[in-house]
Design an enzyme around this catalytic site. Structure first.
Site, short mmCIF file in Angstrom:
data_model
loop_
_atom_site.label_atom_id
_atom_site.label_comp_id
_atom_site.label_asym_id
_atom_site.label_seq_id
_atom_site.Cartn_x
_atom_site.Cartn_y
_atom_site.Cartn_z
N TYR A 98 0.80 -1.23 0.00
CA TYR A 98 0.00 0.00 0.00
C TYR A 98 0.84 1.28 0.00
O TYR A 98 0.51 2.23 -0.73
CB TYR A 98 -1.01 -0.02 1.15
CG TYR A 98 -2.19 -0.90 0.82
CD1 TYR A 98 -3.27 -0.39 0.11
CD2 TYR A 98 -2.21 -2.25 1.17
CE1 TYR A 98 -4.35 -1.20 -0.23
CE2 TYR A 98 -3.28 -3.06 0.83
CZ TYR A 98 -4.34 -2.54 0.13
OH TYR A 98 -5.40 -3.35 -0.22
N GLU A 140 -8.76 -6.79 4.68
CA GLU A 140 -8.01 -7.92 4.13
C GLU A 140 -7.36 -8.76 5.22
O GLU A 140 -7.28 -9.99 5.08
CB GLU A 140 -6.97 -7.38 3.13
CG GLU A 140 -7.65 -6.90 1.83
CD GLU A 140 -6.80 -5.95 1.01
OE1 GLU A 140 -5.56 -5.91 1.22
OE2 GLU A 140 -7.37 -5.24 0.16
N SER A 212 -14.04 -18.96 -11.57
CA SER A 212 -15.12 -19.40 -10.69
C SER A 212 -15.01 -20.89 -10.42
O SER A 212 -14.64 -21.67 -11.30
CB SER A 212 -16.48 -19.12 -11.34
OG SER A 212 -16.68 -17.73 -11.52
N THR A 281 -20.30 -20.70 -15.38
CA THR A 281 -19.47 -21.43 -14.41
C THR A 281 -19.91 -21.24 -12.96
O THR A 281 -20.07 -22.23 -12.24
CB THR A 281 -17.97 -21.13 -14.59
OG1 THR A 281 -17.75 -19.71 -14.61
CG2 THR A 281 -17.46 -21.73 -15.89
N PRO A 282 -20.13 -20.01 -12.46
CA PRO A 282 -20.61 -19.92 -11.08
C PRO A 282 -22.04 -20.43 -10.93
O PRO A 282 -22.43 -20.92 -9.87
CB PRO A 282 -20.51 -18.43 -10.75
CG PRO A 282 -20.54 -17.74 -12.07
CD PRO A 282 -19.87 -18.67 -13.04
N PHE A 387 -16.93 -10.36 -14.69
CA PHE A 387 -15.56 -10.85 -14.67
C PHE A 387 -14.64 -9.70 -15.06
O PHE A 387 -14.94 -8.94 -15.97
CB PHE A 387 -15.37 -12.01 -15.64
CG PHE A 387 -16.16 -13.24 -15.27
CD1 PHE A 387 -16.51 -13.50 -13.96
CD2 PHE A 387 -16.56 -14.14 -16.24
CE1 PHE A 387 -17.23 -14.64 -13.61
CE2 PHE A 387 -17.29 -15.29 -15.91
CZ PHE A 387 -17.62 -15.53 -14.58
N GLY A 388 -13.50 -9.55 -14.38
CA GLY A 388 -12.57 -8.46 -14.68
C GLY A 388 -12.79 -7.30 -13.76
O GLY A 388 -13.55 -7.36 -12.80
N PRO A 389 -12.12 -6.15 -14.03
CA PRO A 389 -12.27 -4.96 -13.18
C PRO A 389 -13.72 -4.53 -13.10
O PRO A 389 -14.49 -4.70 -14.03
CB PRO A 389 -11.41 -3.91 -13.90
CG PRO A 389 -10.43 -4.68 -14.70
CD PRO A 389 -11.16 -5.92 -15.13
#
Length: 395
Positions: A98, A140, A212, A281-282, A387-389
């Site tokens: 960070y 986290e 996933s 998939t999920p 999926f992705g950002p």
């Protein structure tokens, strides 16, 4: 809980929002360039394809802009913090990363804005970044602790053996993964993903991708199902490597299950799973979970594929149907008449008093979510994941 900033700091940060909206992607592009030049080891973590396509720069610019807009009440961005923190934990982001990010983000603001980035503005953003970074580190830390302390849990990456490799369609192949140390795997929620880390021959840096988990939780294995992207697609390097070069008996590195897009398996109210392409998939994991845990639950499973050769998991769906007393399912092929999931289709299948889970390509998802809203479903009834950002859906 996010620490409260001084009113002066909040006022200054908020005043920069219009500038960030205009120059945000330029700032984040400079940020990534400078940070990777100084810390090339971070290329072992970041998705190179998202970098080359500008997706990560745009996602970060949106996040920074959102922080400025919501600086008076950072609690508003907590859901986004949790979603991003899941991704960070899956990638193995650590607290020591960070300060590096903060240094180069502030440097990029100064480089792009020049004299407009006064010391007062930079100091305010330094304070704000510190508070937001602390929020991420705290969230986290809890996620790492939970992953480490659950039964069969671990942190970061661990070797897994490819036990089986099964072709599901012309472009999707499943990989059954078992821990190399012969232990079991932790239980996970349907809809979660794992990260795979691979070293591709000829590539300088390791590559990490999220996939996933594509079956209901089992004690001894994970299953992921990977769509093979085109050879010339920069995002396809890992998928092509997995399809072509990773075989049964080979080893890959895996992170623990993560993700917030999960089935509420305690409910017995109506549920609809709506997917397009590899977004199945999920959903197949969720369907399998319902078949096992609440087989009486009123369930709809709708899937859209370009054609029959590209449709995966038809046998899985049929298999689950044998144990479910209230399942309606249909696969739609774009090559056939009435081959699309329209609002009329959704109206005929979906019980709008229940929940809907949606996953697939961005245009597909936008169309499905808008149609479900038009049918009267509320925001809290519609669950989805890109999926992705992160991407936002406009009204």
């Amino acid at each position: 809980m996010i620490h409260i900033l001084s009113q002066r700091t909040r006022d200054i940060v908020k005043s920069t929002a219009p500038v960030l909206e205009q120059h945000g992607t330029t700032i984040t592009t400079v940020f990534y360039r400078n940070m990777f030049e100084a810390h090339p080891e971070l290329l072992n973590i970041f998705n190179h394809a998202n970098q080359s396509q500008g997706r990560q720069q745009t996602a970060l610019a949106n996040a920074v802009y959102a922080a400025a807009v919501h600086i008076d009440n950072l609690e508003n961005i907590l859901p986004a913090v949790v979603q991003i923190a899941n991704k960070h934990v899956s990638l193995g982001i650590k607290p020591e990363h960070y300060p590096i990010v903060g240094k180069y983000l502030l440097g990029a603001i100064k480089e792009v804005l020049g004299d407009a980035a006064t010391d007062e503005i930079l100091d305010a953003w330094k304070e704000a970044y510190g508070v937001i970074a602390d929020a991420f580190i705290g969230v986290e830390a809890n996620m790492y602790k939970e992953a480490r302390e659950q039964e069969n849990g671990w942190n970061f990456f661990k070797p897994f053996i490819v036990a089986r490799k099964v072709q599901e369609s012309d472009i999707i192949t499943s990989f059954y993964l078992k821990p190399a140390d012969h232990s079991n795997v932790p239980a996970y929620q349907a809809g979660q993903y794992i990260s795979l880390r691979v070293s591709i021959p000829g590539e300088k840096y390791t590559m990490i991708r999220q996939y996933s988990l594509s079956q209901a939780s089992k004690p001894d294995e994970f299953r992921i199902s990977v769509k093979r992207e085109a050879d010339n697609d920069p995002n396809g390097m890992v998928s092509v490597y997995l399809h072509n070069q990773v075989n049964e008996g080979d080893t890959v590195e895996v992170s623990p299950p993560a993700g917030e897009f999960v089935l509420d398996a305690t409910k017995t109210t109506p549920v609809a799973f709506i997917s397009g392409g590899v977004g199945i998939t999920p959903m197949i994991s969720m369907l399998g979970t319902v078949a096992t845990a609440t087989p009486e639950r009123p369930t709809v499973f709708l899937h859209a594929a370009r054609n029959e050769s590209l449709a995966a998991f038809r046998a899985d769906v049929e298999n689950h149907a044998t144990s479910m007393s209230n399942l309606k399912h249909q696969i739609f092929y774009a090559t056939e008449p009435n081959g699309f999931i329209t609002q009329e289709v959704l109206e005929s299948y979906v019980d709008t008093t229940g929940d809907a889970y949606v996953c697939g390509p961005v245009p597909f998802m936008e169309a499905m979510i808008r149609s479900l809203r038009a049918l009267g479903m509320k925001e809290e009834q519609i669950h989805y994941e890109f999926f992705g950002p992160a991407i936002q859906i406009s009204e």
